[in-house]
Design a protein around this motif. Structure first.
Motif, mmCIF file in Angstrom:
data_model
loop_
_atom_site.group_PDB
_atom_site.id
_atom_site.type_symbol
_atom_site.label_atom_id
_atom_site.label_comp_id
_atom_site.label_asym_id
_atom_site.label_seq_id
_atom_site.Cartn_x
_atom_site.Cartn_y
_atom_site.Cartn_z
ATOM 1 N N GLU A 86 90.763 64.734 -23.726
ATOM 2 C CA GLU A 86 90.732 65.348 -25.053
ATOM 3 C C GLU A 86 89.305 65.619 -25.528
ATOM 4 O O GLU A 86 89.042 66.592 -26.216
ATOM 5 C CB GLU A 86 91.461 64.460 -26.066
ATOM 6 N N ARG A 117 105.667 66.487 -15.059
ATOM 7 C CA ARG A 117 104.366 66.810 -15.633
ATOM 8 C C ARG A 117 103.802 68.079 -14.982
ATOM 9 O O ARG A 117 103.845 68.220 -13.747
ATOM 10 C CB ARG A 117 103.395 65.648 -15.438
ATOM 11 N N GLY A 154 97.989 61.530 -15.633
ATOM 12 C CA GLY A 154 98.319 61.454 -17.058
ATOM 13 C C GLY A 154 97.156 61.530 -18.006
ATOM 14 O O GLY A 154 97.354 61.511 -19.231
ATOM 15 N N LYS A 206 103.367 75.632 -22.136
ATOM 16 C CA LYS A 206 104.372 74.602 -21.834
ATOM 17 C C LYS A 206 103.788 73.447 -21.018
ATOM 18 O O LYS A 206 104.435 72.411 -20.866
ATOM 19 C CB LYS A 206 105.533 75.224 -21.055
ATOM 20 N N ALA A 207 102.592 73.633 -20.458
ATOM 21 C CA ALA A 207 101.986 72.616 -19.595
ATOM 22 C C ALA A 207 101.420 71.465 -20.414
ATOM 23 O O ALA A 207 101.072 71.622 -21.591
ATOM 24 C CB ALA A 207 100.886 73.241 -18.744
ATOM 25 N N ALA A 208 101.300 70.300 -19.785
ATOM 26 C CA ALA A 208 100.691 69.148 -20.450
ATOM 27 C C ALA A 208 99.216 69.396 -20.706
ATOM 28 O O ALA A 208 98.678 69.005 -21.751
ATOM 29 C CB ALA A 208 100.881 67.894 -19.595
ATOM 30 N N VAL A 209 98.543 70.044 -19.738
ATOM 31 C CA VAL A 209 97.125 70.362 -19.858
ATOM 32 C C VAL A 209 96.897 71.741 -19.254
ATOM 33 O O VAL A 209 97.450 72.057 -18.198
ATOM 34 C CB VAL A 209 96.229 69.328 -19.130
ATOM 35 N N SER A 266 94.151 63.067 -20.328
ATOM 36 C CA SER A 266 94.160 64.269 -21.159
ATOM 37 C C SER A 266 92.766 64.894 -21.299
ATOM 38 O O SER A 266 92.661 66.091 -21.574
ATOM 39 C CB SER A 266 94.693 63.957 -22.551
ATOM 40 N N ILE A 303 100.383 70.737 -14.849
ATOM 41 C CA ILE A 303 99.018 71.175 -15.145
ATOM 42 C C ILE A 303 98.980 72.665 -14.847
ATOM 43 O O ILE A 303 99.487 73.120 -13.818
ATOM 44 C CB ILE A 303 97.982 70.426 -14.274
ATOM 45 N N VAL A 357 109.588 71.947 -16.257
ATOM 46 C CA VAL A 357 109.842 71.522 -17.640
ATOM 47 C C VAL A 357 111.300 71.110 -17.803
ATOM 48 O O VAL A 357 111.617 70.102 -18.467
ATOM 49 C CB VAL A 357 109.466 72.647 -18.623
#
Length: 394
Positions: free
Chosen positions: A390, A122, A386, A162-165, A388, A124, A117
């Protein structure tokens, strides 16, 4: 091969030669992503005393950190933050990862995600762990263990948030992270399995034990409740002539062996110890039914491996195990800790006519194929680039 090869750093608190589902997943992930053309690095504790070092393995460069044994666990190793933070920073300088994939929120995972971070890399985060898994190894009263678990869940949310995913193997495991770690967006991604690897080979003959075989594979640890399975074996009708094979090692093996002797079923129960992959595959193929009595499983890779070998399942109705039983087509759930109920469910499977047993095994295989390793690798590769997902987050 991908057009843009990535440098991927996997940070794990357990990795082979450790024998457990999380370690096996990390190995398969590194191997699979390497086969897709990515440069793979794994950060893990070394398994004995000494300075940090790097070993070149077929699947990845494995960077082993200085670690320390603990008296409450035979294999788990602690990495002290003040010893590893600078080494991790230097590793980032040298490796220059494009993406970091942490597998834990304790010492290694925490230090690695903080460094990533800080550098804008990035991340995961995948959770394989229930904080309650540590309870048998902490010499504290029950009330204090509940406080430890609550704090561990809180730390998981704080660190993995704190992770993107954030991912975990099953929707049920994701719900546990919602409820206890307060992580509101968790993507279920199966650990994955190469089901074809557990098919009989051409001309292969599987040696029978002389009667139906009940199989357990995994760590012989308190939370696996193998004692409940042994009690159930003693309650099966004698005319079944059923045998239990136990594959794995761990701290409760002496107590389990004493239990077998006390029940007088030594001729029915076989402790095979730690078995190579090929011997384990044959045990799956030999088994008439696979049993997982554990109550803290986030997916249970061994249950998926057994299902891949077309073996019916009897699993504890706990945590994420129910997702591996397809409406009793491929086996049954039993009440956790209830050896009488487990014996009844094992008896139901072993009493089936051969053709019905075969149909149940085929249903297990069909379920395993929904968890293809290829699909798991594709999902994680997409996340690395990258994506997500979602629409699939729960």
């Amino acid at each position: 091969m991908p057009e843009n090869k990535l440098v991927v750093l996997i940070a794990a608190d357990t990795y082979p030669p450790d024998v457990n589902g999380a370690a096996q997943f990390c190995y398969r992930l590194a191997k699979g992503m390497g086969a897709r053309g990515h440069e793979m690095h794994v950060l893990a504790a070394r398994n004995n005393s000494g300075p940090s070092f790097t070993e070149i393995r077929p699947e990845a460069q494995v960077h082993r950190l200085r670690s320390h044994s603990i008296f409450t666990h035979p294999t788990y190793r602690l990495c002290y933050p003040w010893e590893i933070k600078r080494e991790i920073a230097l590793l980032f300088d040298r490796v220059k990862p494009d993406v970091v994939h942490i597998q834990c929120h304790y010492m290694i995972g925490k230090a690695t995600i903080e460094e990533a971070v800080r550098r804008g890399i990035r991340v995961i985060a995948t959770n394989h762990f229930m904080p309650e898994n540590l309870n048998p190894f902490l010499p504290f009263p029950e009330w204090f263990l509940k406080i430890v678990a609550k704090n561990s869940w809180r730390d998981m949310g704080k660190i993995m948030g704190k992770a993107a995913v954030v991912t975990t193997p099953t929707p049920l495991a994701a719900k546990a992270m919602h409820d206890h770690a307060f992580l509101r967006k968790v993507l279920p991604v199966s650990n994955g399995i190469d089901a074809a690897a557990y098919e009989p080979k051409a001309g292969e003959e599987i040696v029978s034990l002389g009667g139906p075989s009940v199989l357990f594979a995994g760590r012989l640890a308190e939370e696996k409740h193998v004692d409940v399975l042994i009690d159930a074996m003693a309650k099966l009708p004698a005319e079944l002539n059923a045998h239990l094979e136990i594959v794995g090692g761990g701290e409760v093996r002496p107590a389990l062996e004493a239990q077998v002797a006390r029940l007088g079923i030594g001729d029915q129960v076989h402790f095979l110890g730690l078995a190579p992959d090929e011997e384990l595959r044959q045990a799956y193929l030999r088994a008439s039914v696979f049993v997982q009595p554990g109550t803290a499983e986030l997916q249970s890779l061994v249950s998926l491996e057994a299902a891949s070998a077309s073996t019916p399942l009897v699993l504890a109705n706990a945590m994420a195990l129910p997702h591996l039983i397809d409406g009793e087509k491929n086996g049954f759930l039993f009440e956790p800790g209830n050896s009488a109920d487990l014996a009844e469910k094992i008896n139901r499977v072993l009493s089936l006519p051969a053709e019905e047993l075969k149909v149940m095994g085929a249903a297990s295989r069909a379920l395993a194929e929904r968890h293809s390793m290829a699909s798991t690798l594709q999902t994680f590769e997409d996340l690395y680039y990258g994506a997500s997902y979602e629409d699939k987050i729960v």
